[in-house]
Design an enzyme around this catalytic site. Structure first.
Site, PDB file in Angstrom:
ATOM      1  N   ASP A 142     -13.553  14.719  -4.709  1.00 37.95           N
ATOM      2  CA  ASP A 142     -13.667  16.086  -5.546  1.00 37.95           C
ATOM      3  C   ASP A 142     -14.839  15.990  -6.202  1.00 37.95           C
ATOM      4  O   ASP A 142     -15.537  14.884  -6.097  1.00 37.95           O
ATOM      5  CB  ASP A 142     -12.352  16.321  -6.251  1.00 37.95           C
ATOM      6  CG  ASP A 142     -11.868  17.571  -6.643  1.00 37.95           C
ATOM      7  OD1 ASP A 142     -12.727  18.463  -6.834  1.00 37.95           O
ATOM      8  OD2 ASP A 142     -10.842  17.827  -6.278  1.00 37.95           O
TER       9      ASP A 142
ATOM     10  N   LYS B  26       0.861  -1.131   0.006  1.00 41.58           N
ATOM     11  CA  LYS B  26       0.091  -0.117   0.014  1.00 41.58           C
ATOM     12  C   LYS B  26       0.963   1.290   0.043  1.00 41.58           C
ATOM     13  O   LYS B  26       1.947   1.346   0.851  1.00 41.58           O
ATOM     14  CB  LYS B  26      -0.899   0.228   1.167  1.00 41.58           C
ATOM     15  CG  LYS B  26      -1.921   1.134   1.094  1.00 41.58           C
ATOM     16  CD  LYS B  26      -2.920   1.158   2.352  1.00 41.58           C
ATOM     17  CE  LYS B  26      -2.479   1.635   3.720  1.00 41.58           C
ATOM     18  NZ  LYS B  26      -2.329   2.892   3.619  1.00 41.58           N
TER      19      LYS B  26
ATOM     20  N   ASP C 110      -3.451   4.370  -1.957  1.00 41.32           N
ATOM     21  CA  ASP C 110      -4.477   4.827  -0.885  1.00 41.32           C
ATOM     22  C   ASP C 110      -4.497   6.344  -0.947  1.00 41.32           C
ATOM     23  O   ASP C 110      -3.916   6.842   0.076  1.00 41.32           O
ATOM     24  CB  ASP C 110      -3.946   4.260   0.492  1.00 41.32           C
ATOM     25  CG  ASP C 110      -4.853   4.418   1.442  1.00 41.32           C
ATOM     26  OD1 ASP C 110      -5.830   5.023   1.262  1.00 41.32           O
ATOM     27  OD2 ASP C 110      -4.393   4.357   2.654  1.00 41.32           O
TER      28      ASP C 110
ATOM     29  N   LYS D 200      -7.448   8.138  -1.366  1.00 45.23           N
ATOM     30  CA  LYS D 200      -8.658   8.453  -0.984  1.00 45.23           C
ATOM     31  C   LYS D 200      -9.136   9.642  -1.815  1.00 45.23           C
ATOM     32  O   LYS D 200      -9.450  10.824  -1.048  1.00 45.23           O
ATOM     33  CB  LYS D 200      -8.637   8.808   0.683  1.00 45.23           C
ATOM     34  CG  LYS D 200      -8.074   7.699   1.428  1.00 45.23           C
ATOM     35  CD  LYS D 200      -8.528   7.831   2.928  1.00 45.23           C
ATOM     36  CE  LYS D 200      -7.819   6.689   3.807  1.00 45.23           C
ATOM     37  NZ  LYS D 200      -6.372   6.715   3.823  1.00 45.23           N
TER      38      LYS D 200
ATOM     39  N   ARG E 137       3.251  -1.523  10.514  1.00 47.95           N
ATOM     40  CA  ARG E 137       4.393  -1.595  11.428  1.00 47.95           C
ATOM     41  C   ARG E 137       4.590  -3.184  11.895  1.00 47.95           C
ATOM     42  O   ARG E 137       5.958  -3.340  12.057  1.00 47.95           O
ATOM     43  CB  ARG E 137       4.302  -0.565  12.603  1.00 47.95           C
ATOM     44  CG  ARG E 137       4.523   0.602  12.335  1.00 47.95           C
ATOM     45  CD  ARG E 137       3.890   1.678  13.088  1.00 47.95           C
ATOM     46  NE  ARG E 137       2.416   1.666  13.155  1.00 47.95           N
ATOM     47  CZ  ARG E 137       1.595   2.459  13.801  1.00 47.95           C
ATOM     48  NH1 ARG E 137       2.033   3.444  14.708  1.00 47.95           N
ATOM     49  NH2 ARG E 137       0.331   2.311  13.742  1.00 47.95           N
TER      50      ARG E 137
ATOM     51  N   THR F 127     -11.711   6.256  10.912  1.00 48.86           N
ATOM     52  CA  THR F 127     -12.185   5.852  11.973  1.00 48.86           C
ATOM     53  C   THR F 127     -11.710   6.641  13.116  1.00 48.86           C
ATOM     54  O   THR F 127     -11.903   6.592  14.384  1.00 48.86           O
ATOM     55  CB  THR F 127     -11.332   4.410  12.358  1.00 48.86           C
ATOM     56  OG1 THR F 127      -9.839   4.594  11.724  1.00 48.86           O
ATOM     57  CG2 THR F 127     -12.060   3.097  11.619  1.00 48.86           C
TER      58      THR F 127
HETATM   59  O1  C5P Z   1       1.173   0.450  11.247  1.00 40.31           O
HETATM   60  P1  C5P Z   1      -0.187  -0.049  10.977  1.00 40.31           P
HETATM   61  O2  C5P Z   1      -0.389  -1.523  10.817  1.00 40.31           O
HETATM   62  O3  C5P Z   1      -0.973   0.620  12.171  1.00 40.31           O
HETATM   63  O4  C5P Z   1      -0.674   0.577   9.571  1.00 40.31           O
HETATM   64  C1  C5P Z   1      -1.969   0.509   9.169  1.00 40.31           C
HETATM   65  C2  C5P Z   1      -2.099   1.337   7.872  1.00 40.31           C
HETATM   66  O5  C5P Z   1      -3.292   1.384   7.844  1.00 40.31           O
HETATM   67  C3  C5P Z   1      -1.431   2.710   7.834  1.00 40.31           C
HETATM   68  O6  C5P Z   1      -1.113   3.021   6.476  1.00 40.31           O
HETATM   69  C4  C5P Z   1      -2.920   3.576   8.398  1.00 40.31           C
HETATM   70  O7  C5P Z   1      -2.697   4.751   7.649  1.00 40.31           O
HETATM   71  C5  C5P Z   1      -3.824   2.882   7.734  1.00 40.31           C
HETATM   72  N1  C5P Z   1      -5.144   2.935   8.099  1.00 40.31           N
HETATM   73  C6  C5P Z   1      -5.401   2.737   9.538  1.00 40.31           C
HETATM   74  N2  C5P Z   1      -6.752   2.813  10.017  1.00 40.31           N
HETATM   75  C7  C5P Z   1      -7.617   3.216   9.352  1.00 40.31           C
HETATM   76  C8  C5P Z   1      -7.350   3.382   7.903  1.00 40.31           C
HETATM   77  C9  C5P Z   1      -6.284   3.492   7.354  1.00 40.31           C
HETATM   78  O8  C5P Z   1      -4.666   2.123  10.052  1.00 40.31           O
HETATM   79  N3  C5P Z   1      -8.955   3.510   9.798  1.00 40.31           N
END
Ligand code: C5P
Length: 230
Positions: A65, A33, A60, A62, A210, A119
């Site tokens: 517009d 992503k 990603d 999003k 992560r 979220t």
């Molecule tokens: O590092 P981690 O597993 O938390 O990363 C989750 C990814 O999903 C990040 O790119 C974050 O921006 C994205 N994301 C999220 N929660 C959301 C929407 C997107 O963690 N509600």
């Protein structure tokens, strides 16, 4: 090409850092992503570099517009060969239909999905922007609208996946962040779920950052996640 449900989030501020991670991963076992920060810094070069390494990419960005602008942006992403791209469902039916129709008219097979409610927003935040409903109600409303507008799925939390499966069906894509394998730190995520619980709940794809990208051995972390899913 990968049949894996795993999408690894390359949340890096530079092309070099992103490629350093990509080079430790196997395109047969995950997709990647690319989000706003990396794309704004590196532009289409990051897509070329990842595609050149055999990865399928979820861009990603999003988009949100007027319909013609979003249709053009989605077409541009698809013509750069991305596997999946997304828009904000809050942009409305006309915007989503224009984007879906543009892909279809040009024979572009890129998956088009929508974000329903971020979220980070709570009921009080929705009220402040004039919406007198709960986030769950708004998620349901926008997921239905997304499906009616001809898109293939939504980004949703694992907590929402089961209900969305009931109302939108199995084949409607449910792309789920907030995933934490049993071995991983929670970080700043609020409502997390393990990979296997999320798939059981109806998620079709899992976005994981992560727990893989900050692991001492990213492929070992990926293998552990695959083992949890097996
Ligand atoms: O590092 P981690 O597993 O938390 O990363 C989750 C990814 O999903 C990040 O790119 C974050 O921006 C994205 N994301 C999220 N929660 C959301 C929407 C997107 O963690 N509600």
């Amino acid at each position: 090409m990968s049949e894996s449900p795993l999408i690894i989030a390359l949340d890096y501020p530079s092309l070099d850092a992103a490629l350093c991670m990509a080079d430790q991963l196997d395109p047969a076992r995950c997709r990647l992503k690319v989000g706003k920060e990396l794309y704004t810094r590196s532009g289409p070069a990051v897509l070329e570099a990842l595609h050149g390494r055999g990865f399928e990419v979820f861009l990603d960005l999003k988009f949100h517009d007027i319909p013609n602008t979003v249709a053009g942006a989605v077409q541009a992403a698809a013509e750069q060969g991305v596997w999946m791209v997304n828009v904000h469902a809050g942009g409305g039916r006309k915007m989503m239909e224009a984007a879906a129709e543009r892909l279809e008219k040009n024979g572009l097979a890129t998956h088009l999905i929508a974000v329903t409610v971020l979220t980070s927003l709570q009921e009080s935040d929705l009220q402040e922007v004039g919406l007198s409903c709960t986030p769950a109600e708004q998620v349901e409303r926008l997921a239905r609208l997304t499906q009616q507008s001809g898109l293939q799925g939504v980004v949703c939390s694992a907590q929402e996946a089961a209900h969305l499966k009931t109302i939108c069906g199995d084949s409607f894509l449910k792309v789920t962040p907030g995933i934490r394998p049993s071995f991983a730190a929670v970080n700043d995520q609020q409502r997390i779920m393990t990979p296997s619980k999320a798939i059981q709940a109806g998620s079709t794809h899992l976005v994981i950052g992560r727990p893989v990208t900050q692991a001492a051995d990213p492929m070992e972390a990926l293998t552990a996640i695959e083992a949890e899913l097996a």
